[in-house]
Write an enzyme that holds these catalytic residues in place. Structure first.
Site, PDB file in Angstrom:
ATOM      1  N   TYR A  59      -4.950   4.589 -15.284  1.00 32.18           N
ATOM      2  CA  TYR A  59      -3.859   5.444 -14.793  1.00 32.18           C
ATOM      3  C   TYR A  59      -4.287   6.913 -14.669  1.00 32.18           C
ATOM      4  CZ  TYR A  59      -0.771   1.514 -14.656  1.00 32.18           C
ATOM      5  OH  TYR A  59      -0.212   0.304 -14.315  1.00 32.18           O
ATOM      6  N   GLN A  92       8.596   2.040  -4.344  1.00 31.75           N
ATOM      7  CA  GLN A  92       7.863   1.312  -5.395  1.00 31.75           C
ATOM      8  C   GLN A  92       6.657   2.140  -5.810  1.00 31.75           C
ATOM      9  OE1 GLN A  92       7.543  -3.171  -4.123  1.00 31.75           O
ATOM     10  NE2 GLN A  92       7.836  -1.936  -2.300  1.00 31.75           N
ATOM     11  N   ASN A  93       6.386   3.205  -5.068  1.00 33.47           N
ATOM     12  CA  ASN A  93       5.168   3.981  -5.325  1.00 33.47           C
ATOM     13  C   ASN A  93       5.329   4.875  -6.549  1.00 33.47           C
ATOM     14  OD1 ASN A  93       4.243   2.761  -3.086  1.00 33.47           O
ATOM     15  ND2 ASN A  93       4.494   4.520  -1.722  1.00 33.47           N
ATOM     16  N   HIS A 110       9.286   1.845  -9.805  1.00 27.99           N
ATOM     17  CA  HIS A 110       8.196   1.434 -10.698  1.00 27.99           C
ATOM     18  C   HIS A 110       7.619   2.591 -11.510  1.00 27.99           C
ATOM     19  CE1 HIS A 110       7.502  -2.350  -7.989  1.00 27.99           C
ATOM     20  NE2 HIS A 110       8.561  -2.457  -8.764  1.00 27.99           N
ATOM     21  N   SER A 178       4.120  -5.275   1.018  1.00 31.60           N
ATOM     22  CA  SER A 178       3.868  -6.691   1.319  1.00 31.60           C
ATOM     23  C   SER A 178       5.073  -7.553   0.958  1.00 31.60           C
ATOM     24  CB  SER A 178       2.625  -7.159   0.565  1.00 31.60           C
ATOM     25  OG  SER A 178       2.803  -6.951  -0.819  1.00 31.60           O
TER      26      SER A 178
HETATM   27  N1  APR Z   1       0.984   2.131   6.995  1.00 30.43           N
HETATM   28  C1  APR Z   1       1.954   1.248   6.662  1.00 30.43           C
HETATM   29  N2  APR Z   1       1.709   0.116   5.971  1.00 30.43           N
HETATM   30  C2  APR Z   1       0.453  -0.149   5.625  1.00 30.43           C
HETATM   31  C3  APR Z   1      -0.626   0.701   5.946  1.00 30.43           C
HETATM   32  C4  APR Z   1      -0.321   1.907   6.669  1.00 30.43           C
HETATM   33  N3  APR Z   1      -1.255   2.781   7.016  1.00 30.43           N
HETATM   34  N4  APR Z   1      -1.764   0.155   5.444  1.00 30.43           N
HETATM   35  C5  APR Z   1      -1.412  -0.990   4.827  1.00 30.43           C
HETATM   36  N5  APR Z   1      -0.082  -1.191   4.935  1.00 30.43           N
HETATM   37  C6  APR Z   1       0.748  -2.266   4.413  1.00 30.43           C
HETATM   38  C7  APR Z   1       0.089  -3.626   4.285  1.00 30.43           C
HETATM   39  O1  APR Z   1       0.163  -4.334   5.521  1.00 30.43           O
HETATM   40  C8  APR Z   1       0.938  -4.275   3.196  1.00 30.43           C
HETATM   41  O2  APR Z   1       2.067  -4.949   3.746  1.00 30.43           O
HETATM   42  O3  APR Z   1       1.107  -1.908   3.092  1.00 30.43           O
HETATM   43  C9  APR Z   1       1.430  -3.092   2.367  1.00 30.43           C
HETATM   44  C10 APR Z   1       0.778  -2.961   0.998  1.00 30.43           C
HETATM   45  O4  APR Z   1       1.145  -4.029   0.190  1.00 30.43           O
HETATM   46  P1  APR Z   1       0.765  -4.057  -1.371  1.00 30.43           P
HETATM   47  O5  APR Z   1      -0.642  -3.630  -1.534  1.00 30.43           O
HETATM   48  O6  APR Z   1       1.140  -5.393  -1.885  1.00 30.43           O
HETATM   49  O7  APR Z   1       1.678  -2.898  -1.996  1.00 30.43           O
HETATM   50  P2  APR Z   1       3.206  -2.946  -2.441  1.00 30.43           P
HETATM   51  O8  APR Z   1       3.986  -3.894  -1.590  1.00 30.43           O
HETATM   52  O9  APR Z   1       3.680  -1.558  -2.541  1.00 30.43           O
HETATM   53  O10 APR Z   1       3.087  -3.562  -3.904  1.00 30.43           O
HETATM   54  C11 APR Z   1       4.255  -3.729  -4.667  1.00 30.43           C
HETATM   55  O11 APR Z   1       2.978  -4.340  -6.588  1.00 30.43           O
HETATM   56  O12 APR Z   1       1.045  -3.959  -7.741  1.00 30.43           O
HETATM   57  C12 APR Z   1       2.393  -3.732  -7.732  1.00 30.43           C
HETATM   58  O13 APR Z   1       3.668  -2.155  -8.850  1.00 30.43           O
HETATM   59  C13 APR Z   1       2.770  -2.294  -7.761  1.00 30.43           C
HETATM   60  O14 APR Z   1       4.565  -1.160  -6.603  1.00 30.43           O
HETATM   61  C14 APR Z   1       3.498  -2.081  -6.457  1.00 30.43           C
HETATM   62  C15 APR Z   1       3.991  -3.471  -6.121  1.00 30.43           C
END
Ligand code: APR
Length: 234
Positions: A59, A92-93, A110, A178
């Site tokens: 972190y 979620q960020n 989160h 995602s």
């Molecule tokens: N602009 C928009 N979306 C994008 C870009 C971009 N430039 N680049 C990638 N993506 C999209 C991908 O297609 C994907 O759908 O961002 C998404 C990222 O997904 P994850 O990595 O799974 O992130 P997230 O959905 O925020 O994860 C949820 O999981 O690990 C935990 O607590 C953590 O808050 C997080 C949660």
């Protein structure tokens, strides 16, 4: 005297893709954070029990990257939309890029990497002043300080609040997630049936997710620019 606000309410639900163009890695894309680290080693209460130093290293590195990052065009567009709409962000960020872009209403589902809290009293929350947390840093009750992050396996305290906010949206925009991590991902099913729904994300989604959502298959900055023009033309 009463001032009646006629601003439409936009609720924006963001994930790691929102900050990708600021240089912060997503979790599940190729080369994402969960390829480099195992969730169970850094983002669970068990990981914290087993190896605090390792969790803190992970972190502290995230915090350093967030401090060095800047809001991207997508964050700035969302802040600009506040001139025309009542905009509430639910993210979620764990970065503070929405706030630094100027968004006034931001709910962190989160947690927030710029803060730390007591590991025995979740109400004791402090800003991180020296840019890292170390083993031996204690809260005022004498317990080790931990990142102010919701780990896998922990409750999401802001979830009920987020569901109520989503239900009031006239326009619901999901950006860069995602949609695989629950309960947060379930928010897209809590909108009012009359709400207009958009998803800005370059990735592919199952047909069940895309039902009644307009998918703008672009990055956050490009997709939100397109969506801004559409919303302002109405
Ligand atoms: N602009 C928009 N979306 C994008 C870009 C971009 N430039 N680049 C990638 N993506 C999209 C991908 O297609 C994907 O759908 O961002 C998404 C990222 O997904 P994850 O990595 O799974 O992130 P997230 O959905 O925020 O994860 C949820 O999981 O690990 C935990 O607590 C953590 O808050 C997080 C949660």
């Amino acid at each position: 005297m009463f001032i009646l606000s006629s601003l439409k309410k936009i609720v924006v639900f963001t994930g790691a893709g929102m900050s990708a163009e600021s240089g912060l890695k997503t979790f599940r894309d190729s080369n994402g954070l969960w390829e480099e680290y195992r969730i169970e080693d850094v983002a669970t209460p068990e990981a914290w029990q087993n190896n605090k130093a390792h969790v803190l290293r992970f972190y502290n590195e995230r915090l350093k990257q967030v401090i060095e990052a800047k809001p991207n065009q997508g964050h700035l567009i969302l802040a600009e939309l506040q001139k025309h709409f009542d905009v509430q962000i639910i993210t979620q960020n764990i970065d503070d890029l929405h706030e630094r872009a100027g968004s006034k209403k931001v709910l962190h589902l989160h947690g927030l990497i710029t803060k730390m809290r007591s590991s025995i009293d979740e109400n004791l929350i402090y800003p991180i002043k020296k840019q890292k947390i170390e083993v031996g840093d204690l809260c005022e009750k004498g317990s080790q300080l931990r990142p102010h992050i919701v780990w896998f396996g922990e409750m999401v305290p802001e979830m009920d609040n987020a569901m109520s906010i989503v239900a009031e949206a006239d326009i619901f925009i999901t950006v860069g997630t995602s949609l695989v991590v629950y309960p947060a991902a379930g928010l897209i099913y809590h909108t009012n049936p009359m709400a207009k729904k958009y998803l800005v994300d370059p990735g592919n989604f199952e047909a069940s997710v895309l039902q009644s959502i307009n998918h703008i298959k672009k990055t956050a900055s490009q997709g939100l620019d397109e969506l801004k023009k559409l919303l302002l033309s109405k």
